[in-house]
Design a protein around this motif. Structure first.
Motif, PDB file in Angstrom:
ATOM      1  N   LEU A 145       0.838  -1.195   0.000  1.00 27.43           N
ATOM      2  CA  LEU A 145       0.000   0.000   0.000  1.00 27.43           C
ATOM      3  C   LEU A 145       0.872   1.244   0.000  1.00 27.43           C
ATOM      4  CD1 LEU A 145      -2.988   1.056   0.309  1.00 27.43           C
ATOM      5  CD2 LEU A 145      -2.500   1.222   2.759  1.00 27.43           C
ATOM      6  N   ASP A 146       0.514   2.219  -0.830  1.00 26.38           N
ATOM      7  CA  ASP A 146       1.164   3.526  -0.809  1.00 26.38           C
ATOM      8  C   ASP A 146       0.468   4.393   0.238  1.00 26.38           C
ATOM      9  OD1 ASP A 146       3.071   3.094  -2.864  1.00 26.38           O
ATOM     10  OD2 ASP A 146       1.514   3.396  -4.365  1.00 26.38           O
ATOM     11  N   VAL A 147       1.251   4.966   1.131  1.00 22.92           N
ATOM     12  CA  VAL A 147       0.709   5.777   2.224  1.00 22.92           C
ATOM     13  C   VAL A 147       1.100   7.233   2.005  1.00 22.92           C
ATOM     14  CG1 VAL A 147       0.748   6.199   4.716  1.00 22.92           C
ATOM     15  CG2 VAL A 147       0.789   3.851   3.842  1.00 22.92           C
ATOM     16  N   HIS A 148       0.097   8.103   2.001  1.00 19.78           N
ATOM     17  CA  HIS A 148       0.335   9.533   1.788  1.00 19.78           C
ATOM     18  C   HIS A 148      -0.186  10.383   2.945  1.00 19.78           C
ATOM     19  CE1 HIS A 148       1.465   8.526  -2.298  1.00 19.78           C
ATOM     20  NE2 HIS A 148       0.308   7.902  -2.461  1.00 19.78           N
ATOM     21  N   GLY A 149      -0.812   9.744   3.924  1.00 18.16           N
ATOM     22  CA  GLY A 149      -1.367  10.485   5.058  1.00 18.16           C
ATOM     23  C   GLY A 149      -1.863   9.517   6.113  1.00 18.16           C
ATOM     24  N   GLN A 150      -2.656  10.017   7.031  1.00 14.65           N
ATOM     25  CA  GLN A 150      -3.166   9.211   8.132  1.00 14.65           C
ATOM     26  C   GLN A 150      -4.019   8.047   7.632  1.00 14.65           C
ATOM     27  OE1 GLN A 150      -2.841   9.727  11.742  1.00 14.65           O
ATOM     28  NE2 GLN A 150      -3.617   7.634  11.586  1.00 14.65           N
ATOM     29  N   LEU A 151      -3.737   6.834   8.157  1.00 12.93           N
ATOM     30  CA  LEU A 151      -4.575   5.672   7.901  1.00 12.93           C
ATOM     31  C   LEU A 151      -5.483   5.442   9.102  1.00 12.93           C
ATOM     32  CD1 LEU A 151      -1.999   3.081   6.475  1.00 12.93           C
ATOM     33  CD2 LEU A 151      -3.496   4.615   5.186  1.00 12.93           C
ATOM     34  N   ILE A 152      -6.649   4.865   8.850  1.00 19.46           N
ATOM     35  CA  ILE A 152      -7.521   4.460   9.936  1.00 19.46           C
ATOM     36  C   ILE A 152      -8.044   3.058   9.664  1.00 19.46           C
ATOM     37  CG2 ILE A 152      -8.206   6.800  10.591  1.00 19.46           C
ATOM     38  CD1 ILE A 152     -10.830   6.363   9.061  1.00 19.46           C
ATOM     39  N   MET A 153      -8.356   2.345  10.751  1.00 20.73           N
ATOM     40  CA  MET A 153      -8.875   0.979  10.672  1.00 20.73           C
ATOM     41  C   MET A 153     -10.219   0.956  11.381  1.00 20.73           C
ATOM     42  SD  MET A 153      -6.913  -2.439  12.020  1.00 20.73           S
ATOM     43  CE  MET A 153      -7.746  -3.985  12.370  1.00 20.73           C
ATOM     44  N   PHE A 154     -11.190   0.248  10.778  1.00 17.31           N
ATOM     45  CA  PHE A 154     -12.507   0.186  11.388  1.00 17.31           C
ATOM     46  C   PHE A 154     -13.263  -1.026  10.871  1.00 17.31           C
ATOM     47  CE2 PHE A 154     -12.616   3.037   7.729  1.00 17.31           C
ATOM     48  CZ  PHE A 154     -13.718   2.611   7.002  1.00 17.31           C
ATOM     49  N   ASP A 155     -14.391  -1.317  11.483  1.00 13.42           N
ATOM     50  CA  ASP A 155     -15.257  -2.425  11.096  1.00 13.42           C
ATOM     51  C   ASP A 155     -15.749  -2.195   9.671  1.00 13.42           C
ATOM     52  OD1 ASP A 155     -17.310  -4.278  10.777  1.00 13.42           O
ATOM     53  OD2 ASP A 155     -18.201  -3.916  12.740  1.00 13.42           O
ATOM     54  N   ALA A 156     -15.534  -3.175   8.799  1.00 13.19           N
ATOM     55  CA  ALA A 156     -15.891  -3.011   7.385  1.00 13.19           C
ATOM     56  C   ALA A 156     -17.388  -2.876   7.155  1.00 13.19           C
ATOM     57  CB  ALA A 156     -15.352  -4.189   6.574  1.00 13.19           C
ATOM     58  N   THR A 157     -18.203  -3.219   8.143  1.00 11.98           N
ATOM     59  CA  THR A 157     -19.650  -3.060   7.960  1.00 11.98           C
ATOM     60  C   THR A 157     -20.069  -1.598   7.987  1.00 11.98           C
ATOM     61  OG1 THR A 157     -20.161  -3.192  10.332  1.00 11.98           O
ATOM     62  CG2 THR A 157     -20.116  -5.266   9.100  1.00 11.98           C
ATOM     63  N   VAL A 158     -19.285  -0.740   8.627  1.00  2.41           N
ATOM     64  CA  VAL A 158     -19.703   0.638   8.899  1.00  2.41           C
ATOM     65  C   VAL A 158     -19.415   1.541   7.702  1.00  2.41           C
ATOM     66  CG1 VAL A 158     -19.461   2.613  10.452  1.00  2.41           C
ATOM     67  CG2 VAL A 158     -19.203   0.280  11.340  1.00  2.41           C
ATOM     68  N   PRO A 159     -20.404   2.267   7.207  1.00  4.07           N
ATOM     69  CA  PRO A 159     -20.142   3.249   6.138  1.00  4.07           C
ATOM     70  C   PRO A 159     -19.232   4.353   6.678  1.00  4.07           C
ATOM     71  CG  PRO A 159     -22.484   2.756   6.303  1.00  4.07           C
ATOM     72  CD  PRO A 159     -21.845   2.155   7.506  1.00  4.07           C
ATOM     73  N   GLY A 160     -18.252   4.741   5.874  1.00  2.00           N
ATOM     74  CA  GLY A 160     -17.273   5.717   6.337  1.00  2.00           C
ATOM     75  C   GLY A 160     -17.869   7.045   6.747  1.00  2.00           C
ATOM     76  N   HIS A 161     -18.954   7.443   6.103  1.00  5.71           N
ATOM     77  CA  HIS A 161     -19.539   8.750   6.414  1.00  5.71           C
ATOM     78  C   HIS A 161     -20.182   8.789   7.793  1.00  5.71           C
ATOM     79  CE1 HIS A 161     -23.775   7.515   5.967  1.00  5.71           C
ATOM     80  NE2 HIS A 161     -23.356   6.757   4.965  1.00  5.71           N
ATOM     81  N   SER A 162     -20.444   7.603   8.394  1.00  7.12           N
ATOM     82  CA  SER A 162     -21.109   7.578   9.694  1.00  7.12           C
ATOM     83  C   SER A 162     -20.189   7.127  10.829  1.00  7.12           C
ATOM     84  CB  SER A 162     -22.332   6.647   9.629  1.00  7.12           C
ATOM     85  OG  SER A 162     -21.936   5.304   9.401  1.00  7.12           O
TER      86      SER A 162
END
Length: 206
Positions: A145-162
Motif C-alpha cells: 500500500l502507498d501511504v500519503h497520510g493518516q490511515l484508519i482501521m474500522f469495522d468493514a460493515t460501517v459506512p465511512g460517512h457515519s
C-alpha cells in the motif's frame, strides 16, 4: 452455475459470524479489551466480519453494508487482502484484515496491528507481542500500500460517512510504500495473538 460475488459475500459473512461465536467460547472468563480497567490502549472490535484499513482522507467513500464494499471485503480469504472502493473515476485502495474477527489495536513501536486471540489480560497480551516480535521468522507476506497520510482501521460493515471516533483505530506511518506481513504468536498456554506488521518497501521491489 458459478455463485455471484454477492452470494460469496453472504457465505463469507456467515463464516465470519461462526468464527465470532467460537471466539466467544475461547475467551469466556478472560478479560477482554473492552473490560480492561483504566485501559490506556485503544482497541476496536468488529460485529463479526473483517476490518478495513483506508486513508482517512478517503474513508467517507467506504460504503460498508450500504453498498457492495462489505461484501467485497468478505471475499478476502487470506489474513490480509487489498480491494478498491469508491466511484469508478476515483477508485482508491483498502487493506482488508480478514480471517478471524479478533479485537485489534496498533502498536506504534513496532508499526504493527495486534489482534487479541486470547490472554488473561491486556498487559500479558502486549508483553507477549513485544517478547515474540523479533523471534518470529515465518511472516506471511500480504499486500502492499502507498501511504500519503493518516490511515484508519474500522469495522468493514460501517459506512465511512457515519464513523464515530470510538470506532476508529488510527494507524500513523510516514509517507511511503509499505508491505504488510502477518504472523501468529503464542506465549505459554494462555497467551496468543496475531500481528500484522507494516514494513517500508524498497523501490526495487515490484
Amino acid at each position: 452455475m458459478q455463485p455471484t460475488a454477492s452470494g460469496l459475500g453472504k457465505t463469507a459473512r456467515a463464516y465470519h459470524e461462526a468464527l465470532v461465536r467460537e471466539q466467544v467460547k475461547v475467551m469466556e472468563g478472560m478479560e477482554s479489551p473492552v473490560e480492561a480497567a483504566n485501559n490506556p490502549t485503544k482497541w476496536i472490535e468488529s460485529t463479526g466480519g473483517p476490518f478495513v484499513i483506508v486513508s482517512d482522507a478517503h474513508a467517507a467513500l467506504w460504503q460498508g453494508i450500504e453498498g457492495d464494499d462489505y461484501d467485497e471485503a468478505c471475499l478476502v480469504e487470506d489474513y490480509l487482502g487489498r480491494v478498491e472502493f469508491g466511484p469508478d473515476a476515483q477508485k482508491v485502495p483498502a487493506i482488508v484484515v480478514a480471517d478471524e474477527p479478533l479485537p485489534a489495536t496498533f502498536l506504534s513501536e513496532f508499526q504493527c496491528v495486534l489482534q487479541w486471540s486470547y490472554a488473561p489480560s491486556e498487559e500479558r497480551l502486549i508483553d507477549g507481542a513485544r517478547s515474540s516480535f523479533d523471534r518470529i521468522d515465518d511472516w506471511h507476506q500480504g499486500p502492499a500500500l502507498d501511504v500519503h497520510g493518516q490511515l484508519i482501521m474500522f469495522d468493514a460493515t460501517v459506512p465511512g460517512h457515519s464513523l464515530e471516533q470510538v470506532e476508529v483505530l488510527p494507524i500513523s506511518l510516514p509517507a511511503g510504500r509499505y508491505q504488510f506481513y502477518t504472523a501468529d504468536f503464542e506465549v505459554g498456554d494462555d497467551v496468543a495473538g496475531r500481528l500484522h506488521a507494516v514494513r517500508p518497501r524498497h523501490p526495487h521491489h515490484s
